[in-house]
Design a protein around this motif. Structure first.
Motif, PDB file in Angstrom:
ATOM      1  N   GLU A  13      -2.905   9.003  -4.048  1.00  0.00           N
ATOM      2  CA  GLU A  13      -2.915   9.181  -5.494  1.00  0.00           C
ATOM      3  C   GLU A  13      -4.012   8.290  -6.093  1.00  0.00           C
ATOM      4  OE1 GLU A  13      -1.112  11.328  -7.061  1.00  0.00           O
ATOM      5  OE2 GLU A  13       0.315  11.887  -5.485  1.00  0.00           O
ATOM      6  N   GLU A  14      -4.922   8.897  -6.831  1.00  0.00           N
ATOM      7  CA  GLU A  14      -6.017   8.145  -7.428  1.00  0.00           C
ATOM      8  C   GLU A  14      -5.623   7.686  -8.830  1.00  0.00           C
ATOM      9  OE1 GLU A  14      -9.503  10.539  -7.311  1.00  0.00           O
ATOM     10  OE2 GLU A  14      -9.624  10.558  -5.119  1.00  0.00           O
ATOM     11  N   GLY A  15      -5.772   6.398  -9.064  1.00  0.00           N
ATOM     12  CA  GLY A  15      -5.402   5.842 -10.352  1.00  0.00           C
ATOM     13  C   GLY A  15      -6.554   5.131 -11.014  1.00  0.00           C
ATOM     14  N   ASP A  16      -6.268   4.477 -12.117  1.00  0.00           N
ATOM     15  CA  ASP A  16      -7.275   3.740 -12.877  1.00  0.00           C
ATOM     16  C   ASP A  16      -7.383   2.335 -12.295  1.00  0.00           C
ATOM     17  OD1 ASP A  16      -9.053   2.809 -14.719  1.00  0.00           O
ATOM     18  OD2 ASP A  16      -7.610   2.635 -16.351  1.00  0.00           O
ATOM     19  N   GLY A  17      -8.343   2.125 -11.414  1.00  0.00           N
ATOM     20  CA  GLY A  17      -8.537   0.807 -10.820  1.00  0.00           C
ATOM     21  C   GLY A  17      -7.834   0.598  -9.508  1.00  0.00           C
ATOM     22  N   VAL A  18      -6.931   1.502  -9.139  1.00  0.00           N
ATOM     23  CA  VAL A  18      -6.204   1.355  -7.879  1.00  0.00           C
ATOM     24  C   VAL A  18      -5.766   2.731  -7.382  1.00  0.00           C
ATOM     25  CG1 VAL A  18      -4.006   0.980  -9.084  1.00  0.00           C
ATOM     26  CG2 VAL A  18      -4.266   0.216  -6.720  1.00  0.00           C
ATOM     27  N   ASP A  19      -5.870   2.959  -6.086  1.00  0.00           N
ATOM     28  CA  ASP A  19      -5.331   4.164  -5.453  1.00  0.00           C
ATOM     29  C   ASP A  19      -4.039   3.787  -4.740  1.00  0.00           C
ATOM     30  OD1 ASP A  19      -7.574   5.450  -6.356  1.00  0.00           O
ATOM     31  OD2 ASP A  19      -8.577   5.534  -4.406  1.00  0.00           O
ATOM     32  N   LEU A  20      -3.190   4.783  -4.514  1.00  0.00           N
ATOM     33  CA  LEU A  20      -1.861   4.512  -3.953  1.00  0.00           C
ATOM     34  C   LEU A  20      -1.574   5.437  -2.782  1.00  0.00           C
ATOM     35  CD1 LEU A  20       1.023   3.233  -4.096  1.00  0.00           C
ATOM     36  CD2 LEU A  20       1.610   5.079  -5.690  1.00  0.00           C
ATOM     37  N   LEU A  21      -1.066   4.850  -1.698  1.00  0.00           N
ATOM     38  CA  LEU A  21      -0.595   5.614  -0.545  1.00  0.00           C
ATOM     39  C   LEU A  21       0.792   5.110  -0.194  1.00  0.00           C
ATOM     40  CD1 LEU A  21      -1.123   7.661   1.741  1.00  0.00           C
ATOM     41  CD2 LEU A  21      -2.066   5.766   3.090  1.00  0.00           C
ATOM     42  N   ALA A  22       1.772   6.007  -0.211  1.00  0.00           N
ATOM     43  CA  ALA A  22       3.153   5.638   0.083  1.00  0.00           C
ATOM     44  C   ALA A  22       3.520   6.050   1.503  1.00  0.00           C
ATOM     45  CB  ALA A  22       4.104   6.290  -0.922  1.00  0.00           C
TER      46      ALA A  22
ATOM     47  N   VAL B 270       3.487   9.512   3.591  1.00  0.00           N
ATOM     48  CA  VAL B 270       3.092   9.655   4.995  1.00  0.00           C
ATOM     49  C   VAL B 270       4.275  10.133   5.825  1.00  0.00           C
ATOM     50  CG1 VAL B 270       2.277   8.404   7.033  1.00  0.00           C
ATOM     51  CG2 VAL B 270       1.261   7.941   4.790  1.00  0.00           C
ATOM     52  N   GLY B 271       5.478   9.681   5.466  1.00  0.00           N
ATOM     53  CA  GLY B 271       6.675  10.151   6.159  1.00  0.00           C
ATOM     54  C   GLY B 271       6.863  11.648   6.017  1.00  0.00           C
ATOM     55  N   ASP B 272       6.608  12.174   4.818  1.00  0.00           N
ATOM     56  CA  ASP B 272       6.688  13.627   4.612  1.00  0.00           C
ATOM     57  C   ASP B 272       5.679  14.349   5.506  1.00  0.00           C
ATOM     58  OD1 ASP B 272       8.587  13.258   2.603  1.00  0.00           O
ATOM     59  OD2 ASP B 272       7.063  13.139   1.041  1.00  0.00           O
ATOM     60  N   ILE B 273       4.485  13.799   5.570  1.00  0.00           N
ATOM     61  CA  ILE B 273       3.422  14.431   6.369  1.00  0.00           C
ATOM     62  C   ILE B 273       3.786  14.414   7.846  1.00  0.00           C
ATOM     63  CG2 ILE B 273       1.007  14.176   7.082  1.00  0.00           C
ATOM     64  CD1 ILE B 273       0.514  13.062   4.225  1.00  0.00           C
ATOM     65  N   ARG B 274       4.377  13.311   8.293  1.00  0.00           N
ATOM     66  CA  ARG B 274       4.804  13.245   9.693  1.00  0.00           C
ATOM     67  C   ARG B 274       5.820  14.344  10.002  1.00  0.00           C
ATOM     68  NH1 ARG B 274       6.958   8.197   9.998  1.00  0.00           N
ATOM     69  NH2 ARG B 274       8.867   9.117   9.200  1.00  0.00           N
TER      70      ARG B 274
ATOM     71  N   ASP C  11       2.420   1.451  -0.357  1.00  0.00           N
ATOM     72  CA  ASP C  11       3.849   1.248  -0.557  1.00  0.00           C
ATOM     73  C   ASP C  11       4.535   1.455   0.788  1.00  0.00           C
ATOM     74  OD1 ASP C  11       6.446   1.073  -1.318  1.00  0.00           O
ATOM     75  OD2 ASP C  11       6.377   2.646  -2.848  1.00  0.00           O
ATOM     76  N   ALA C  12       4.875   0.345   1.456  1.00  0.00           N
ATOM     77  CA  ALA C  12       5.497   0.415   2.780  1.00  0.00           C
ATOM     78  C   ALA C  12       7.010   0.306   2.711  1.00  0.00           C
ATOM     79  CB  ALA C  12       4.931  -0.679   3.678  1.00  0.00           C
ATOM     80  N   ASP C  13       7.558   0.353   1.512  1.00  0.00           N
ATOM     81  CA  ASP C  13       9.010   0.337   1.340  1.00  0.00           C
ATOM     82  C   ASP C  13       9.521   1.774   1.397  1.00  0.00           C
ATOM     83  OD1 ASP C  13      11.652   0.155   0.445  1.00  0.00           O
ATOM     84  OD2 ASP C  13      11.189  -1.478  -0.931  1.00  0.00           O
ATOM     85  N   PRO C  14      10.482   2.080   2.289  1.00  0.00           N
ATOM     86  CA  PRO C  14      10.984   3.455   2.400  1.00  0.00           C
ATOM     87  C   PRO C  14      11.511   4.026   1.089  1.00  0.00           C
ATOM     88  CG  PRO C  14      11.747   2.153   4.263  1.00  0.00           C
ATOM     89  CD  PRO C  14      11.096   1.191   3.304  1.00  0.00           C
ATOM     90  N   SER C  15      11.921   3.156   0.161  1.00  0.00           N
ATOM     91  CA  SER C  15      12.421   3.674  -1.118  1.00  0.00           C
ATOM     92  C   SER C  15      11.299   4.219  -1.986  1.00  0.00           C
ATOM     93  CB  SER C  15      13.166   2.570  -1.875  1.00  0.00           C
ATOM     94  OG  SER C  15      12.303   1.491  -2.172  1.00  0.00           O
TER      95      SER C  15
ATOM     96  N   ASP D 289       2.815  -3.482  -0.117  1.00  0.00           N
ATOM     97  CA  ASP D 289       4.117  -3.907  -0.628  1.00  0.00           C
ATOM     98  C   ASP D 289       5.172  -3.509   0.396  1.00  0.00           C
ATOM     99  OD1 ASP D 289       6.244  -4.713  -2.246  1.00  0.00           O
ATOM    100  OD2 ASP D 289       6.400  -2.735  -3.173  1.00  0.00           O
ATOM    101  N   ASN D 290       5.809  -4.505   1.011  1.00  0.00           N
ATOM    102  CA  ASN D 290       6.814  -4.243   2.040  1.00  0.00           C
ATOM    103  C   ASN D 290       8.216  -4.382   1.479  1.00  0.00           C
ATOM    104  OD1 ASN D 290       5.136  -3.971   4.550  1.00  0.00           O
ATOM    105  ND2 ASN D 290       4.479  -6.009   3.932  1.00  0.00           N
ATOM    106  N   GLU D 291       9.159  -3.744   2.148  1.00  0.00           N
ATOM    107  CA  GLU D 291      10.558  -3.889   1.768  1.00  0.00           C
ATOM    108  C   GLU D 291      11.028  -5.306   2.079  1.00  0.00           C
ATOM    109  OE1 GLU D 291      13.389  -1.753   4.245  1.00  0.00           O
ATOM    110  OE2 GLU D 291      11.840  -1.515   5.767  1.00  0.00           O
TER     111      GLU D 291
END
Length: 219
Positions: A57-66, A27-31, A8-12, A100-102
């Motif tokens: 975040e590990e999901g069912d069939g897909v992992d997510l990194l924001a 990732v922004g929080d980590i920075r 998720d590359a959208d800042p929202s 997914d970009n803004e």
């Protein structure tokens, strides 16, 4: 099918709502945390790598990194360089990565989107939306961001595309991957906060997205 990482590359940072997943850290929080929270005696690179991997975040069939919010005050060049290298390394451990970009051109001008197999430009059925997609097409070519193929998807179509829209699209020279018709069921899900991943398989949106995936995989 293989392992999938959704970025998720959208800042929202709302892709997790679409997928029905939790989101605890970006990732922004980590920075931001790296300015104060790196343990003494631990290399900053090692800490960032660990923090980002635990934020997936590990999901069912897909992992997510924001990716989260952009830079705050001060210079973030060194941190952003480290983060980019770490995220690139993580992406290599997955079979597929979908970003997914803004809306807009910033992710291209800042080279957030680069070295991709497929760049899918999404527009609504308005001529103004198509002009914006064309601007991103031109910019992607000017920046030489190493895109394999570029496609157009037209969303929220009510009936047929106008003759003016079709003429403009023909002049762009970009293949039309799919048109997605206006879906009242999707609107209902959005209004109630239900994850779009829960749309029934026979909904018009689900059918259209499945066809898009099949066409991309066929290539």
């Amino acid at each position: 099918m293989g392992s999938v990482l959704a970025i998720d590359a959208d800042p929202s940072s709302n892709l997790h709502l679409v997928l029905g997943m939790e989101l605890t850290k970006t990732v922004g929080d980590i920075r931001e945390d790296s300015r104060t929270d790196v343990p003494q005696g631990m290399a900053r690179t090692d800490w960032l790598d660990y923090a980002i991997r635990t934020a997936i975040e590990e999901g069912d069939g897909v992992d997510l990194l924001a990716m989260g919010r952009p830079e705050g005050q001060g210079c973030y060049c060194a941190a952003n360089h480290l983060l980019r290298n770490i995220v690139d390394g993580i992406c290599k451990t997955y079979d597929f990565v979908v970003m997914d970009n803004e809306a807009g051109m910033e992710h291209l001008s800042r080279r957030t989107t680069r070295d991709v197999d497929y760049l899918v430009l999404v527009s609504d059925a308005s001529l103004r939306g198509l002009v914006a997609a064309e601007a991103m097409l031109v910019l992607s070519r000017e920046l030489e961001i190493h895109v394999g193929k570029i496609y157009l998807v037209v969303n929220r179509v009510n009936g047929k595309l106008s003759d003016e829209f079709r003429a403009k699209h023909d002049a762009m020279g970009v293949p039309l991957l799919a048109t997605i018709q206006y879906d009242p069921q999707l609107v209902e899900f959005d209004a109630s906060g239900r994850p779009l991943a829960e749309l029934p398989a026979d909904s018009s949106t689900s059918i259209a997205v499945t066809e898009i995936a099949q066409r991309l995989f066929a290539h």
